[in-house]
Design an enzyme around this catalytic site. Structure first.
Site, short mmCIF file in Angstrom:
data_model
loop_
_atom_site.label_atom_id
_atom_site.label_comp_id
_atom_site.label_asym_id
_atom_site.label_seq_id
_atom_site.Cartn_x
_atom_site.Cartn_y
_atom_site.Cartn_z
N ASP A 55 0.83 -1.21 0.00
CA ASP A 55 0.00 0.00 0.00
C ASP A 55 0.87 1.26 0.00
O ASP A 55 0.63 2.20 -0.78
CB ASP A 55 -0.92 0.02 1.23
N GLU A 166 -9.55 -2.28 3.81
CA GLU A 166 -9.21 -1.91 5.20
C GLU A 166 -10.28 -0.98 5.78
O GLU A 166 -10.69 -1.13 6.93
CB GLU A 166 -7.86 -1.21 5.26
N1 LIG Z 1 -3.47 -1.54 7.68
C1 LIG Z 1 -3.15 -2.44 8.53
O1 LIG Z 1 -2.75 -3.47 8.14
C2 LIG Z 1 -3.34 -2.12 9.98
C3 LIG Z 1 -2.68 -1.05 10.55
C4 LIG Z 1 -2.90 -0.78 11.90
C5 LIG Z 1 -3.78 -1.58 12.62
N2 LIG Z 1 -4.37 -2.63 12.01
C6 LIG Z 1 -5.32 -3.48 12.74
O2 LIG Z 1 -6.33 -2.64 13.26
C7 LIG Z 1 -6.74 -3.09 14.55
C8 LIG Z 1 -6.49 -1.99 15.56
O3 LIG Z 1 -6.94 -2.38 16.83
P1 LIG Z 1 -8.33 -1.91 17.44
O4 LIG Z 1 -9.35 -1.73 16.37
O5 LIG Z 1 -8.62 -2.85 18.54
O6 LIG Z 1 -7.92 -0.53 18.11
P2 LIG Z 1 -8.35 0.99 17.83
O7 LIG Z 1 -7.68 1.79 18.86
O8 LIG Z 1 -8.07 1.32 16.40
O9 LIG Z 1 -9.91 0.99 18.06
C9 LIG Z 1 -10.41 0.64 19.33
C10 LIG Z 1 -10.84 1.89 20.11
O10 LIG Z 1 -11.94 2.48 19.40
C11 LIG Z 1 -12.84 3.07 20.34
N3 LIG Z 1 -14.18 2.46 20.11
C12 LIG Z 1 -14.51 1.16 20.13
N4 LIG Z 1 -15.82 0.99 19.87
C13 LIG Z 1 -16.34 2.21 19.70
C14 LIG Z 1 -17.66 2.70 19.41
N5 LIG Z 1 -18.70 1.85 19.24
N6 LIG Z 1 -17.85 4.02 19.31
C15 LIG Z 1 -16.81 4.87 19.47
N7 LIG Z 1 -15.53 4.47 19.73
C16 LIG Z 1 -15.31 3.16 19.86
C17 LIG Z 1 -12.30 2.78 21.73
O11 LIG Z 1 -11.55 3.90 22.13
C18 LIG Z 1 -11.36 1.61 21.48
O12 LIG Z 1 -10.31 1.58 22.44
C19 LIG Z 1 -5.91 -4.36 14.84
O13 LIG Z 1 -6.64 -5.48 14.42
C20 LIG Z 1 -4.69 -4.16 13.94
O14 LIG Z 1 -4.03 -5.33 13.59
C21 LIG Z 1 -4.18 -2.90 10.70
N1 LIG Z 2 7.82 0.85 9.84
C1 LIG Z 2 7.13 1.80 9.21
N2 LIG Z 2 7.75 2.93 8.81
C2 LIG Z 2 7.06 3.90 8.18
N3 LIG Z 2 5.75 3.83 7.93
C3 LIG Z 2 5.11 2.73 8.31
C4 LIG Z 2 5.74 1.67 8.96
N4 LIG Z 2 4.82 0.73 9.23
C5 LIG Z 2 3.66 1.17 8.74
N5 LIG Z 2 3.82 2.39 8.19
C6 LIG Z 2 2.81 3.23 7.54
O1 LIG Z 2 1.52 2.88 8.02
C7 LIG Z 2 0.75 2.37 6.94
C8 LIG Z 2 -0.13 1.24 7.39
O2 LIG Z 2 0.73 0.23 7.79
P1 LIG Z 2 0.40 -1.30 7.72
O3 LIG Z 2 1.73 -1.97 7.53
O4 LIG Z 2 -0.57 -1.56 6.64
O5 LIG Z 2 -0.16 -1.53 9.05
C9 LIG Z 2 1.79 1.93 5.88
O6 LIG Z 2 1.24 1.88 4.60
C10 LIG Z 2 2.82 3.02 6.04
O7 LIG Z 2 2.41 4.20 5.40
O1 LIG Z 3 0.37 -0.60 4.27
P1 LIG Z 3 1.59 -1.31 3.82
O2 LIG Z 3 2.36 -0.52 2.83
O3 LIG Z 3 2.44 -1.75 4.97
O4 LIG Z 3 1.13 -2.60 3.05
P2 LIG Z 3 0.56 -3.97 3.66
O5 LIG Z 3 -0.62 -3.58 4.53
O6 LIG Z 3 0.14 -4.78 2.50
O7 LIG Z 3 1.63 -4.63 4.47
#
Ligand SMILES: NC(=O)c1ccc[n+]([C@@H]2O[C@H](COP(=O)([O-])OP(=O)(O)OC[C@H]3O[C@@H](n4cnc5c(N)ncnc54)[C@H](O)[C@@H]3O)[C@@H](O)[C@H]2O)c1
Ligand SMILES: Nc1ncnc2c1ncn2[C@@H]1O[C@H](COP(=O)(O)O)[C@@H](O)[C@H]1O
Ligand SMILES: O=P(O)(O)OP(=O)(O)O
Length: 285
Positions: A55, A166
């Site tokens: 991404d 996402e």
């Molecule tokens: N792009 C990616 O790949 C990526 C990047 C970061 C995180 N993630 C994933 O995202 C998730 C992040 O964790 P999370 O979602 O538990 O944490 P979060 O902090 O993003 O969301 C949870 C918080 O949202 C609030 N909340 C919950 N329910 C609510 C409601 N009904 N109304 C208002 N607020 C509310 C509360 O403050 C709660 O602590 C994980 O699964 C993580 O792996 C993915």
């Molecule tokens: N290690 C990283 N350094 C800089 N930016 C990062 C790093 N890890 C994640 N990011 C940024 O966050 C988004 C979402 O991350 P996911 O790996 O999908 O959780 C990623 O695209 C970077 O912009």
């Molecule tokens: O957001 P990125 O770049 O870390 O990509 P991915 O979520 O596919 O690891």
């Protein structure tokens, strides 16, 4: 969730994959979007976190097309749960594109949070649920703070890397990786992100890399969500975005209704992440 339920996208009864013509249209659409947003804001360019994932890599390629090399500033922000391979891939992307970038170790900042609130009992060496998500979110939000620090100093906007898959599942950290000024690839499902990345020349090893939020060691998106992106995207397109009922979606895809229910649950449970923080309605006194 131990194993991701799979699905072969070739078997999808609707065509989610973009044609060459459509890919070219998306490329132009996204680059124009970025260029217009930066120009309209009167900004000096954009800042983007580079993780070595698909991404951020695709967003970087499109941003350089839109703004030129000078217009994009990269931040590689390793923590102790990032693999060396991903961090060197992130630097490879910056060097291939010829953009200026910095590498900032976020461990001391993250540790300071853990030490500031020892009651959580977070020890990064033995993180396990529920603390590993809380700890991972600290890492993600720390990056958000750094992105805005650099954007403020350099008069730039922060580019997000969120995609449609996402956004609809809430698979992001609230006010973390979605603390951004825009999401240039936010209207593309993950499988379309992969396609567009290959189309604009992102190296194949990065296109094929298993997506990972890297919030803790060994994390992958598909294992955590319990579905492959191809199945998730199909259910989103047919049922969440599309007109089919739960039963029709399950029958069309030849999967259990529980898979559709899982996606429904992710969508409904993350509604709060897709809107502004609510406040009580104004009182007419
Ligand atoms: N792009 C990616 O790949 C990526 C990047 C970061 C995180 N993630 C994933 O995202 C998730 C992040 O964790 P999370 O979602 O538990 O944490 P979060 O902090 O993003 O969301 C949870 C918080 O949202 C609030 N909340 C919950 N329910 C609510 C409601 N009904 N109304 C208002 N607020 C509310 C509360 O403050 C709660 O602590 C994980 O699964 C993580 O792996 C993915
Ligand atoms: N290690 C990283 N350094 C800089 N930016 C990062 C790093 N890890 C994640 N990011 C940024 O966050 C988004 C979402 O991350 P996911 O790996 O999908 O959780 C990623 O695209 C970077 O912009
Ligand atoms: O957001 P990125 O770049 O870390 O990509 P991915 O979520 O596919 O690891």
């Amino acid at each position: 969730m131990s194993e991701a339920q799979s699905y072969a996208i070739e078997d999808l009864p609707i065509e989610l994959r973009l044609s060459e013509e459509e890919l070219e249209a998306h490329r132009a659409h996204v680059t124009t979007f970025i260029a217009d947003l930066v120009a309209d804001a009167g900004a000096n360019g954009a800042v983007l976190g580079l993780s070595g994932g698909i991404d951020s890599t695709l967003t970087a390629y499109l941003a350089v097309e839109a703004l030129g090399e000078e217009g994009l500033y990269g931040l590689v922000l390793p923590s102790d749960v990032n693999t060396d391979e991903n961090m060197s891939d992130a630097e490879r992307v910056a060097e291939t594109l010829g953009i200026e970038y910095d590498v900032v170790d976020i461990n001391p900042i993250v540790e300071a949070f853990f030490e500031a609130y020892p009651e959580a009992g977070i020890d990064r060496r033995v993180e396990s649920d529920p603390y590993r998500t809380a700890a991972g979110n600290v890492r993600v939000r720390t990056r958000g703070v750094l992105n805005y620090f650099v954007a403020n100093v350099r008069g730039r906007l922060v580019l997000g890397t969120g995609n449609r898959s996402e956004a609809l599942t809430g698979y992001f950290t609230k006010y973390g990786d979605q603390a951004v000024d825009c999401n240039p690839i936010g209207n593309l499902y993950k499988l379309q992100v992969r396609q567009l990345a290959a189309h604009v020349g992102v190296p194949e090893d990065l296109v094929e890399k298993p997506p990972s939020a890297e919030m803790w060691e060994g994390q992958t998106d598909e294992t955590e969500m319990g579905l492959t992106y191809d199945l998730l995207d199909a259910i989103l397109a047919l049922h969440v975005d599309g007109p089919l009922s739960k039963r029709a979606t399950a029958e069309t895809l030849d999967v259990a209704e529980s898979a559709v229910e899982r996606v429904e649950g992710l969508y409904a449970g993350s509604e709060h992440k897709r809107r502004m923080p609510p406040a009580p309605a104004p009182l007419d006194l």
